[in-house]
Design a protein around this motif. Structure first.
Motif, short mmCIF file in Angstrom:
data_model
loop_
_atom_site.label_atom_id
_atom_site.label_comp_id
_atom_site.label_asym_id
_atom_site.label_seq_id
_atom_site.Cartn_x
_atom_site.Cartn_y
_atom_site.Cartn_z
N SER A 161 -9.24 -13.01 9.52
CA SER A 161 -9.07 -12.31 8.25
C SER A 161 -10.24 -11.40 7.91
CB SER A 161 -8.82 -13.30 7.11
OG SER A 161 -9.96 -14.09 6.85
N MET A 162 -11.47 -11.82 8.21
CA MET A 162 -12.62 -10.96 7.90
C MET A 162 -12.58 -9.69 8.72
SD MET A 162 -15.22 -10.87 5.87
CE MET A 162 -16.92 -10.35 5.63
N ALA A 163 -12.27 -9.82 10.00
CA ALA A 163 -12.16 -8.63 10.85
C ALA A 163 -11.02 -7.73 10.37
CB ALA A 163 -11.92 -9.04 12.30
N ILE A 164 -9.93 -8.34 9.95
CA ILE A 164 -8.79 -7.56 9.45
C ILE A 164 -9.17 -6.82 8.17
CG2 ILE A 164 -6.44 -7.67 8.54
CD1 ILE A 164 -5.99 -10.11 10.38
N LEU A 165 -9.86 -7.51 7.26
CA LEU A 165 -10.28 -6.87 6.01
C LEU A 165 -11.17 -5.66 6.28
CD1 LEU A 165 -11.08 -9.99 3.78
CD2 LEU A 165 -9.06 -8.52 3.65
N GLU A 166 -12.10 -5.81 7.20
CA GLU A 166 -13.00 -4.70 7.50
C GLU A 166 -12.25 -3.58 8.24
OE1 GLU A 166 -16.98 -4.93 7.97
OE2 GLU A 166 -17.20 -7.09 7.63
N TYR A 167 -11.27 -3.94 9.05
CA TYR A 167 -10.45 -2.93 9.71
C TYR A 167 -9.68 -2.13 8.66
CZ TYR A 167 -6.82 -0.88 12.69
OH TYR A 167 -5.96 0.00 13.32
N ILE A 168 -9.08 -2.83 7.72
CA ILE A 168 -8.35 -2.15 6.64
C ILE A 168 -9.27 -1.21 5.88
CG2 ILE A 168 -7.20 -2.54 4.41
CD1 ILE A 168 -6.04 -5.13 5.66
N GLU A 169 -10.48 -1.68 5.60
CA GLU A 169 -11.46 -0.85 4.89
C GLU A 169 -11.82 0.40 5.70
OE1 GLU A 169 -14.55 -0.04 1.87
OE2 GLU A 169 -12.51 -0.79 1.97
N ASP A 170 -11.95 0.24 7.02
CA ASP A 170 -12.30 1.39 7.87
C ASP A 170 -11.16 2.39 8.00
OD1 ASP A 170 -14.83 0.37 8.38
OD2 ASP A 170 -14.25 -0.59 10.27
N ILE A 171 -9.93 1.90 8.05
CA ILE A 171 -8.79 2.78 8.29
C ILE A 171 -8.33 3.48 7.01
CG2 ILE A 171 -6.36 2.87 9.03
CD1 ILE A 171 -8.32 2.52 11.32
N TRP A 172 -8.29 2.74 5.92
CA TRP A 172 -7.81 3.29 4.65
C TRP A 172 -8.97 3.34 3.65
CZ3 TRP A 172 -4.78 -0.46 7.28
CH2 TRP A 172 -3.62 0.07 7.89
N ALA A 173 -9.43 4.52 3.37
CA ALA A 173 -10.72 4.71 2.68
C ALA A 173 -10.70 4.35 1.20
CB ALA A 173 -11.17 6.16 2.84
N SER A 174 -9.56 4.41 0.56
CA SER A 174 -9.54 4.27 -0.89
C SER A 174 -8.51 3.24 -1.35
CB SER A 174 -9.21 5.63 -1.53
OG SER A 174 -9.20 5.54 -2.93
N PRO A 175 -8.89 2.44 -2.37
CA PRO A 175 -10.21 2.33 -3.00
C PRO A 175 -11.18 1.57 -2.10
CG PRO A 175 -8.75 0.68 -3.90
CD PRO A 175 -7.91 1.51 -2.98
N LYS A 176 -12.46 1.87 -2.24
CA LYS A 176 -13.46 1.24 -1.39
C LYS A 176 -13.67 -0.21 -1.79
CE LYS A 176 -16.95 3.21 0.35
NZ LYS A 176 -16.36 3.30 1.69
N LEU A 177 -13.77 -1.07 -0.79
CA LEU A 177 -14.01 -2.50 -1.01
C LEU A 177 -15.40 -2.93 -0.57
CD1 LEU A 177 -10.55 -3.88 0.17
CD2 LEU A 177 -11.30 -3.41 -2.17
N LEU A 178 -16.11 -2.01 0.09
CA LEU A 178 -17.49 -2.24 0.51
C LEU A 178 -18.32 -1.01 0.16
CD1 LEU A 178 -17.07 -3.85 4.05
CD2 LEU A 178 -18.06 -4.97 2.04
N PRO A 179 -19.52 -1.22 -0.36
CA PRO A 179 -20.39 -0.08 -0.68
C PRO A 179 -21.00 0.52 0.58
CG PRO A 179 -21.55 -2.12 -1.07
CD PRO A 179 -20.15 -2.51 -0.68
#
Length: 217
Positions: free
Chosen positions: A67-85
């Motif tokens: 799940s952590m890898a998936i969450l960061e993948y989602i953040e990298d692929i779809w930019a908005s809204p940002k979930l990491l600063p």
């Protein structure tokens, strides 16, 4: 774009991914893998994830696990809204808080661990529940102390914008509720969870709102 999530209604890790996809406004299909029936050990699912755990995110034919890898993948692929600063230190703080539950608490209470407690040491369901309650309580207390030390908790864990940490904390709070652990003794954590659940992205992803879930547990 084709997005498929392999999950299960009760899976807290799957819940985290649902929330992230909802926050990003991503359309996806969820395919249920019935953990209680052992479907995760079948040949079809083993081909997706040899570890036999949930979830798996398939994006345009590529499988991502954990799940952590998936969450960061989602953040990298779809930019908005940002979930990491962007700032490295702030990003590390958010990841560290998220990992209190993703890496430290949740792995101790999953079905394969509780099943092992039964098969190896004959711990019945009541004893397994006590085990899970202990680790959720320890996690709750750690989360509260971190939030106090940070001093940045407002509407959410790190201010007034949702972050990856809030997704993780919401999954922890839901897990606590499933095992009848009261989070009111950790008031900052409880308030953040309450605020998260006002958002449809969190509320609609709740395990008890998924297909196949019981009305109560």
């Amino acid at each position: 774009m084709n997005v498929t999530l392999y999950g299960y209604w009760r899976s807290l890790a799957t819940y985290r991914v649902r929330v992230a996809l909802n926050l990003k406004g991503i359309d996806y299909e969820e395919i249920s893998i019935n953990l209680a029936a052992g479907e995760q050990f079948g040949e079809t699912y083993a081909a997706l994830n040899p570890q036999h755990v949930l979830p798996v995110l398939n994006h345009d034919g590529r499988d991502i696990t954990q799940s952590m890898a998936i969450l960061e993948y989602i953040e990298d692929i779809w930019a908005s809204p940002k979930l990491l600063p962007v700032a490295a230190y702030e990003k590390a703080q958010i990841r560290a808080l998220a990992l209190v539950t993703i890496a430290d608490t949740h792995p101790l209470i999953v079905p394969r661990v509780r099943n092992f407690l039964n098969t190896e040491w004959k711990l019945d369901e009541s004893a397994q529940t006590k085990w899970a309650q202990h680790w959720f309580t320890v996690g709750n207390e750690a989360i509260e102390r971190i939030l106090v030390k940070s001093g940045r908790a407002k509407t959410y864990s790190f201010g007034n914008e949702v972050s990856l940490a809030d997704i993780a904390l919401a999954s922890h709070a839901i897990g606590s509720a499933l095992f009848k652990v009261d989070i009111s003794k950790t008031p900052i954590f409880a308030k953040i969870f309450s605020n998260c659940m006002l958002l449809p992205a969190f509320a609609n992803a709740h395990p008890l709102k998924q297909e196949g879930a019981p009305k109560t547990v």
